[in-house]
Design a protein around this motif. Structure first.
Motif, mmCIF file in Angstrom:
data_model
loop_
_atom_site.group_PDB
_atom_site.id
_atom_site.type_symbol
_atom_site.label_atom_id
_atom_site.label_comp_id
_atom_site.label_asym_id
_atom_site.label_seq_id
_atom_site.Cartn_x
_atom_site.Cartn_y
_atom_site.Cartn_z
ATOM 1 N N ARG A 111 0.750 -1.035 -0.011
ATOM 2 C CA ARG A 111 0.216 0.056 0.192
ATOM 3 C C ARG A 111 0.754 1.171 -0.095
ATOM 4 N NH1 ARG A 111 -5.321 -1.316 0.995
ATOM 5 N NH2 ARG A 111 -5.751 -3.771 1.653
ATOM 6 N N PHE A 112 2.000 1.250 0.690
ATOM 7 C CA PHE A 112 3.015 2.475 0.268
ATOM 8 C C PHE A 112 3.336 2.904 -1.475
ATOM 9 C CE2 PHE A 112 5.266 -1.226 1.765
ATOM 10 C CZ PHE A 112 6.869 -1.160 1.186
ATOM 11 N N LEU A 113 2.746 1.968 -1.908
ATOM 12 C CA LEU A 113 3.798 1.270 -3.062
ATOM 13 C C LEU A 113 2.924 3.374 -4.047
ATOM 14 C CD1 LEU A 113 5.595 0.474 -5.484
ATOM 15 C CD2 LEU A 113 3.296 -0.070 -6.684
ATOM 16 N N PRO A 114 4.355 3.757 -4.391
ATOM 17 C CA PRO A 114 4.001 5.386 -4.721
ATOM 18 C C PRO A 114 3.513 5.275 -6.804
ATOM 19 C CG PRO A 114 6.161 5.223 -4.516
ATOM 20 C CD PRO A 114 6.170 3.647 -4.359
ATOM 21 N N GLY A 115 2.072 5.666 -6.320
ATOM 22 C CA GLY A 115 1.197 5.821 -7.427
ATOM 23 C C GLY A 115 0.016 4.577 -7.693
ATOM 24 N N ARG A 116 0.438 3.616 -6.413
ATOM 25 C CA ARG A 116 -0.379 2.396 -6.944
ATOM 26 C C ARG A 116 -1.945 2.652 -6.985
ATOM 27 N NH1 ARG A 116 -4.016 0.019 -2.796
ATOM 28 N NH2 ARG A 116 -3.559 -2.067 -2.883
ATOM 29 N N LYS A 117 -2.243 3.430 -7.031
ATOM 30 C CA LYS A 117 -4.016 3.903 -7.742
ATOM 31 C C LYS A 117 -3.793 4.033 -8.869
ATOM 32 C CE LYS A 117 -6.259 4.848 -2.707
ATOM 33 N NZ LYS A 117 -6.707 5.360 -2.828
ATOM 34 N N ALA A 118 -2.783 5.085 -8.902
ATOM 35 C CA ALA A 118 -2.337 5.233 -11.033
ATOM 36 C C ALA A 118 -2.158 4.394 -11.765
ATOM 37 C CB ALA A 118 -1.568 6.434 -10.998
ATOM 38 N N LEU A 119 -1.921 3.553 -10.793
ATOM 39 C CA LEU A 119 -0.724 2.146 -11.957
ATOM 40 C C LEU A 119 -2.313 1.339 -11.586
ATOM 41 C CD1 LEU A 119 2.727 1.225 -10.027
ATOM 42 C CD2 LEU A 119 2.415 1.952 -12.623
ATOM 43 N N LEU A 120 -3.044 1.248 -11.082
ATOM 44 C CA LEU A 120 -4.250 0.057 -10.894
ATOM 45 C C LEU A 120 -5.225 0.738 -12.408
ATOM 46 C CD1 LEU A 120 -4.636 -0.940 -7.347
ATOM 47 C CD2 LEU A 120 -3.668 -2.187 -9.054
ATOM 48 N N PHE A 121 -5.212 1.760 -11.909
ATOM 49 C CA PHE A 121 -6.307 2.184 -12.779
ATOM 50 C C PHE A 121 -6.001 2.360 -14.011
ATOM 51 C CE2 PHE A 121 -7.983 5.999 -15.330
ATOM 52 C CZ PHE A 121 -9.240 6.004 -15.275
ATOM 53 N N PHE A 122 -4.688 2.534 -14.744
ATOM 54 C CA PHE A 122 -4.551 2.546 -15.666
ATOM 55 C C PHE A 122 -3.897 0.714 -16.189
ATOM 56 C CE2 PHE A 122 -0.496 1.653 -18.405
ATOM 57 C CZ PHE A 122 -0.615 2.497 -19.524
ATOM 58 N N PHE A 123 -4.209 -0.120 -15.461
ATOM 59 C CA PHE A 123 -3.712 -1.792 -15.843
ATOM 60 C C PHE A 123 -5.521 -1.774 -16.051
ATOM 61 C CE2 PHE A 123 0.283 -2.154 -13.238
ATOM 62 C CZ PHE A 123 1.088 -2.390 -14.431
ATOM 63 N N MET A 124 -5.874 -1.428 -15.373
ATOM 64 C CA MET A 124 -7.977 -1.622 -15.383
ATOM 65 C C MET A 124 -8.756 -0.612 -16.783
ATOM 66 S SD MET A 124 -10.393 -1.249 -12.949
ATOM 67 C CE MET A 124 -10.166 0.564 -12.880
ATOM 68 N N ILE A 125 -7.755 0.150 -17.413
ATOM 69 C CA ILE A 125 -7.936 0.280 -18.603
ATOM 70 C C ILE A 125 -8.580 -0.423 -20.016
ATOM 71 C CG2 ILE A 125 -7.454 2.106 -20.177
ATOM 72 C CD1 ILE A 125 -6.393 4.193 -18.295
ATOM 73 N N PRO A 126 -7.392 -1.499 -20.060
ATOM 74 C CA PRO A 126 -7.721 -2.471 -21.259
ATOM 75 C C PRO A 126 -9.041 -2.973 -20.965
ATOM 76 C CG PRO A 126 -5.783 -2.060 -21.108
ATOM 77 C CD PRO A 126 -6.283 -1.091 -19.892
ATOM 78 N N MET A 127 -9.509 -3.507 -19.420
ATOM 79 C CA MET A 127 -10.308 -4.340 -19.440
ATOM 80 C C MET A 127 -11.637 -3.615 -20.577
ATOM 81 S SD MET A 127 -10.058 -5.399 -15.807
ATOM 82 C CE MET A 127 -11.610 -6.917 -15.987
ATOM 83 N N PHE A 128 -11.596 -2.696 -19.811
ATOM 84 C CA PHE A 128 -13.016 -1.560 -20.604
ATOM 85 C C PHE A 128 -13.049 -1.142 -22.506
ATOM 86 C CE2 PHE A 128 -12.578 -1.517 -16.077
ATOM 87 C CZ PHE A 128 -13.893 -1.933 -15.746
ATOM 88 N N ILE A 129 -11.677 -0.543 -23.168
ATOM 89 C CA ILE A 129 -11.293 0.139 -23.538
ATOM 90 C C ILE A 129 -10.554 -1.210 -24.807
ATOM 91 C CG2 ILE A 129 -10.971 1.668 -24.815
ATOM 92 C CD1 ILE A 129 -11.536 3.511 -22.670
ATOM 93 N N ALA A 130 -11.257 -1.583 -25.468
ATOM 94 C CA ALA A 130 -9.767 -2.854 -26.283
ATOM 95 C C ALA A 130 -9.666 -2.061 -27.186
ATOM 96 C CB ALA A 130 -10.741 -4.056 -25.716
ATOM 97 N N GLY A 131 -8.263 -2.775 -27.803
ATOM 98 C CA GLY A 131 -8.176 -1.950 -29.148
ATOM 99 C C GLY A 131 -8.656 -2.655 -30.226
#
Length: 312
Positions: A111-131
């Motif tokens: 939980r102390f990882l810097p930018g943890r929430k931003a990384l999770l959001f970034f990784f989650m985008i392809p699940m909803f917006i696929a190429g």
């Protein structure tokens, strides 16, 4: 307690309950037969001579048993090469996928990882917006993966859904294990390989088998990104053979089946196996290995999927 007492204390079931159970059993039997029979039909057809199969329908057992269909198919050079390519893909792909996904899950469990929430959001985008097919092809082309074996393993090296379950599993492990290891001087690398991985074997086994199945059954990657016949996979070769069988054209197949296959045909008075039995035989060779492997890994599915699937 005697048998007579046990029978006396047994709860009596009503007629409606017995009827309900009987109907359920019949429905499950019909469903099981409906699900299993297509595989049985394919297997039976693969062991029957083509000429006899063309003479009339075969339902439960081969009328004229033969192994020549398999001898004919196994001489197909492209099938041999495709088996090697698929086997390498099913070994390298799952190993790479499990390592990358587990490492990402271990890092994002902190939980102390810097930018943890931003990384999770970034990784989650392809699940909803696929190429799209075109955009994916452009990316693969820019990475010089067209007609490259790595196209089979690199794009699928990370799976967000699997990472979420693995991360939840890691978070459920006792934090004291990692804390005590760090007190003893262990770094994150040693903690990951000597503590996290051994405690995660059930979930790793489950997802590794899912990755093996995905790599074994995939032909889309070969269809879109690979034109080199030397890099064809088993499923793509099956796709080609089925198309040829449906077109009743085995000219190319027999030409590339090798000298031994032609000797087999000569022994059979030049009777080439029919397109239908070739299609069924190749289906058995390509598909049935997974059916025999699955029972040995089934115990890991329930345990592996439940571990980390529910957040305490």
């Amino acid at each position: 307690m005697s048998n007579a007492s046990m029978k006396a204390n047994r709860i009596k079931r009503t007629t409606g309950e017995r009827t309900f159970d009987t109907v359920n059993i019949l429905i499950m039997l019909v469903w099981a037969i409906t699900a299993i029979y297509p595989f049985w039909y394919i297997l039976v057809m693969s062991f029957n001579t083509g000429a006899d199969a063309a003479a009339g329908p075969i339902w439960f057992f081969p009328r004229v048993f033969t192994l020549e269909n398999y001898a004919f198919v196994f001489q197909y050079e492209r099938l041999q090469t495709a088996f090697v390519v698929t086997a390498l893909r099913c070994v390298i792909g799952p190993v790479l996928s499990v390592i990358v996904t587990m490492m990402a899950a271990f890092a994002l469990s902190k939980r102390f990882l810097p930018g943890r929430k931003a990384l999770l959001f970034f990784f989650m985008i392809p699940m909803f917006i696929a190429g799209t097919i075109i955009s994916n092809y452009v990316v693969i082309s820019k990475l010089h993966l067209i007609n490259n074996f790595l196209v089979y393993v690199l794009p699928g090296a990370f799976a967000f859904f699997s990472m979420v379950i693995m991360r939840t599993h890691i978070e459920e492990l006792p934090a004291e294990l990692q804390e005590s290891a760090m007190i003893d001087g262990a770094g994150y690398g040693r903690i990951f390989f000597q503590i996290i991985l051994p405690l995660s074997m059930p979930i790793i086994a489950a997802f590794a088998f899912f990755a093996v199945v995905g790599n074994w059954l995939d032909y889309y990657t070969n269809l879109i990104y690979v034109t080199d016949r030397g890099l064809s996979t088993l499923q793509y070769v099956l796709y080609e053979i089925i198309n040829r069988a449906e077109a009743n054209s085995l000219i190319d197949f027999t030409k590339t089946s090798g000298a031994q296959a032609r000797r087999i045909m000569a022994q059979q008075n030049n009777s080439v196996p029919t397109p239908e039995v070739i299609k069924m035989t190749v289906m058995v060779v390509v598909t049935f290995p997974l059916l025999f492997i699955y029972p040995f890994f089934q115990k890991y599915f329930v345990k592996g999927m439940l571990t980390g699937a529910v957040k305490a």
